[in-house]
Design a protein around this motif. Structure first.
Motif, PDB file in Angstrom:
ATOM      1  N   ARG A  68     -13.622   4.070   8.182  1.00 26.90           N
ATOM      2  CA  ARG A  68     -12.341   3.874   7.500  1.00 26.90           C
ATOM      3  C   ARG A  68     -12.393   2.717   6.513  1.00 26.90           C
ATOM      4  O   ARG A  68     -11.625   2.694   5.536  1.00 26.90           O
ATOM      5  N   ALA A  69     -13.319   1.781   6.735  1.00 24.83           N
ATOM      6  CA  ALA A  69     -13.387   0.598   5.875  1.00 24.83           C
ATOM      7  C   ALA A  69     -13.629   0.965   4.422  1.00 24.83           C
ATOM      8  O   ALA A  69     -13.117   0.310   3.510  1.00 24.83           O
ATOM      9  N   ALA A  70     -14.413   2.022   4.185  1.00 24.95           N
ATOM     10  CA  ALA A  70     -14.681   2.429   2.796  1.00 24.95           C
ATOM     11  C   ALA A  70     -13.397   2.844   2.097  1.00 24.95           C
ATOM     12  O   ALA A  70     -13.152   2.470   0.936  1.00 24.95           O
ATOM     13  N   MET A  71     -12.551   3.629   2.761  1.00 21.44           N
ATOM     14  CA  MET A  71     -11.290   4.052   2.159  1.00 21.44           C
ATOM     15  C   MET A  71     -10.326   2.887   2.011  1.00 21.44           C
ATOM     16  O   MET A  71      -9.595   2.785   1.013  1.00 21.44           O
ATOM     17  N   THR A  72     -10.326   1.988   2.996  1.00 22.29           N
ATOM     18  CA  THR A  72      -9.459   0.822   2.916  1.00 22.29           C
ATOM     19  C   THR A  72      -9.846  -0.058   1.737  1.00 22.29           C
ATOM     20  O   THR A  72      -8.985  -0.569   1.009  1.00 22.29           O
ATOM     21  N   PHE A  73     -11.144  -0.233   1.544  1.00 24.86           N
ATOM     22  CA  PHE A  73     -11.644  -1.037   0.427  1.00 24.86           C
ATOM     23  C   PHE A  73     -11.156  -0.476  -0.901  1.00 24.86           C
ATOM     24  O   PHE A  73     -10.658  -1.202  -1.758  1.00 24.86           O
ATOM     25  N   GLN A  74     -11.302   0.850  -1.087  1.00 24.73           N
ATOM     26  CA  GLN A  74     -10.881   1.462  -2.341  1.00 24.73           C
ATOM     27  C   GLN A  74      -9.371   1.425  -2.509  1.00 24.73           C
ATOM     28  O   GLN A  74      -8.856   1.274  -3.620  1.00 24.73           O
ATOM     29  N   GLY A  75      -8.647   1.563  -1.384  1.00 21.88           N
ATOM     30  CA  GLY A  75      -7.194   1.514  -1.465  1.00 21.88           C
ATOM     31  C   GLY A  75      -6.677   0.144  -1.876  1.00 21.88           C
ATOM     32  O   GLY A  75      -5.655   0.038  -2.572  1.00 21.88           O
ATOM     33  N   LYS A  76      -7.381  -0.914  -1.457  1.00 22.18           N
ATOM     34  CA  LYS A  76      -6.962  -2.275  -1.785  1.00 22.18           C
ATOM     35  C   LYS A  76      -7.482  -2.743  -3.141  1.00 22.18           C
ATOM     36  O   LYS A  76      -7.075  -3.795  -3.630  1.00 22.18           O
TER      37      LYS A  76
END
Length: 505
Positions: A304-312
């Motif tokens: 999930r960290a990859a999606m969180t990174f892009q979302g932020k």
């Protein structure tokens, strides 16, 4: 009045000639690709080298030669530190993202298959030089595969890919070649499936089978860098509308293109194949689940960290989008208003662009009886690139194959490539100026703005132009058999419209 035998002979003669041409085209284009990728390697590796810090980072990173025409900067070397690639940690499983947005434990900001390729490039690497070299070895076969497929599909038009600057600028800049290969391979599979077998006189694969295989490839591309997944929708609509009709005929249940059953007006639409369209969508969804599920189960936080990174991720200078170079000046800087507007407008306009592309494709289907899934896919990509908050220069490799596959006017392609070269050779100098605090040079900031805005204008234009542009030859004629399904011992797929001979007159 030619008979069946003379028709077969003419097809055979043309096909043999074109096979000889294809060998020549493949040889030249593959050699050029090797040369340009080697050139790219030599340009980029100048940013790394001894001496090294304890973590394997080069002391001279990322400066290189400030006077070089093409900056040496490469994300391949940048990614060596900060994602635990230098520690050889298997990606995602033990990772996550901190409160400050910093990734840790092997998580990277890319989808899982790109993360796996990075981990593969890190095997046996002890410095950023090793990692860059190993990554180049992993990437190079994908570049050659793209060239080979485009050469078969478009003949000499492959030179827009193999003989233009983007291959030098970006072949070893980031992990773009694998994802581009999946998108081109999906088109190639559809073309192969539609081509006529000389032994049977029929398609090599049914439309459903070839489309399912293509959707699997697009789903794999989604797990590399997302954008090929968008193309599943136009592919499913293409299958829904039962694909292409043979030359001189119309789709099942429809009148010839441009005519209604009464002889005038738009073609009558045949029955829609909802079952096959569902197979296409389902195959893509299942592929994504199969690829993603192990990482979700074994390391959900790292996945999930990859999606969180892009979302932020904010639309900053390093994202290089129209939002930073345009909207920022209207909101008084990167304030809360700016960030809120980008967060709303970017996804909204992307969805609108997707909807416009699909709608324009449906209008083409209404006029011609053929849904232009390749053109709609390219239009969706153009909309995504222009409105997304991130527009990295290497994304040119994403759209370049569509310049090869579709009949886009050459001045448009040349303008795009010139703007791209100007952008690449100024944006990375701009980053260095910001970091060092050196005085800004007018030609650097001017070049960046010129590249960004020329790209933006052309991409908006291409949302429409891609849908209207038909495929280049011989791709356009693959599977389009002459009337009455004339059997031939040769491949009619390669015969241009001007050389086709009717079965009877």
């Amino acid at each position: 009045m030619p008979d069946r035998l003379s028709t077969t002979y003419r097809y055979g003669r043309i096909t043999l000639s074109r096979r000889g041409d294809l060998i020549l085209i493949l040889t030249i284009s593959l050699l050029l690709t090797l040369l340009f990728m080697y050139w790219s390697y030599e340009v980029k590796i100048k940013c790394v080298g001894p001496p090294f810090y304890p973590d394997g980072r080069s002391h001279k990173w990322p400066v290189g030669d400030g006077d070089a025409i093409v900056p040496c900067y490469s994300d391949l070397a940048f990614l060596w530190v900060g994602r635990d690639i230098n520690l050889h940690v298997f990606p995602y499983i033990h990772g996550g993202i901190g409160a400050n947005g910093q990734l840790f434990g092997g998580s990277v900001e890319y989808p899982v298959l790109s993360g796996l390729l990075m981990w593969l490039g890190g095997i046996g690497s002890h410095t950023d030089v090793d990692f860059f070299r190993h990554s180049a070895v992993v990437l190079a076969p994908f570049g050659l595969a793209i060239t080979a497929m485009l050469a078969v599909l478009t003949r000499w038009n492959v030179l827009w890919w193999a003989l233009t600057p983007p291959l030098i600028l970006y072949a070893f800049h980031n992990w773009e070649l694998p994802v581009v290969a999946t998108a081109v391979a999906a088109v190639a599979v559809m073309a192969w499936g539609a081509s006529i077998s000389p032994s049977t006189g029929r398609r090599r694969m049914t439309l459903r089978t070839s489309a399912v295989l293509a959707s699997i490839l697009l789903a794999i591309g989604f797990c590399l860098k997302l954008y090929p997944g968008f193309f599943v929708l136009p592919l499913a609509i293409y299958v829904l509308t039962r694909g292409m009709a043979p030359l001189g005929t119309s789709p099942p249940g429809a009148s010839p293109p441009g005519q209604s059953s009464s002889g005038s007006g738009p073609p009558t639409r045949g029955p829609l194949d909802w079952v096959s369209a569902a197979w296409v969508a389902g195959a893509a969804l299942l592929t994504v689940i199969v690829v993603q599920l192990p990482f979700m189960l074994l390391g959900y936080d790292g996945w999930r960290a990859a999606m969180t990174f892009q979302g932020k991720r904010r639309a900053d200078v390093d994202t290089n989008s129209i939002w930073y170079w345009g909207l920022r000046h209207l909101t008084g800087g990167q304030n809360d208003t700016y960030n809120s507007l980008v967060g709303i407008l970017s996804p909204l306009l992307i969805v609108c662009a997707f909807g416009a592309a699909v709608y324009l494709g449906w209008r083409q289907y209404g006029r011609t009886g053929l849904y232009p899934w390749i053109g709609v896919s390219a239009a969706m990509l153009a909309g995504f690139m222009v409105f997304h908050k991130v527009h990295s220069p290497q994304y040119t490799l994403w759209i370049l194959p569509f310049f090869v596959l579709l009949r886009i006017r050459w001045p448009v392609i040349v303008a795009y490539l010139i703007a791209d070269f100007i952008l690449d050779t100024t944006i990375f100098r701009l980053f260095g100026i910001y970091v060092s605090g050196a005085p800004m040079k007018w030609w650097v900031i001017g070049g960046v703005n010129l590249g960004v805005w020329v790209h933006a204008v052309l991409l908006v234009y291409l949302i429409v132009a891609f849908v209207r542009a038909g495929p280049r030859e011989p791709l356009a004629s693959i599977g389009r058999r002459p009337p009455n399904n004339v059997a031939s011992s040769a491949e009619p797929d390669d015969v241009p419209p001007s050389a086709r001979v009717p079965a009877s007159t």
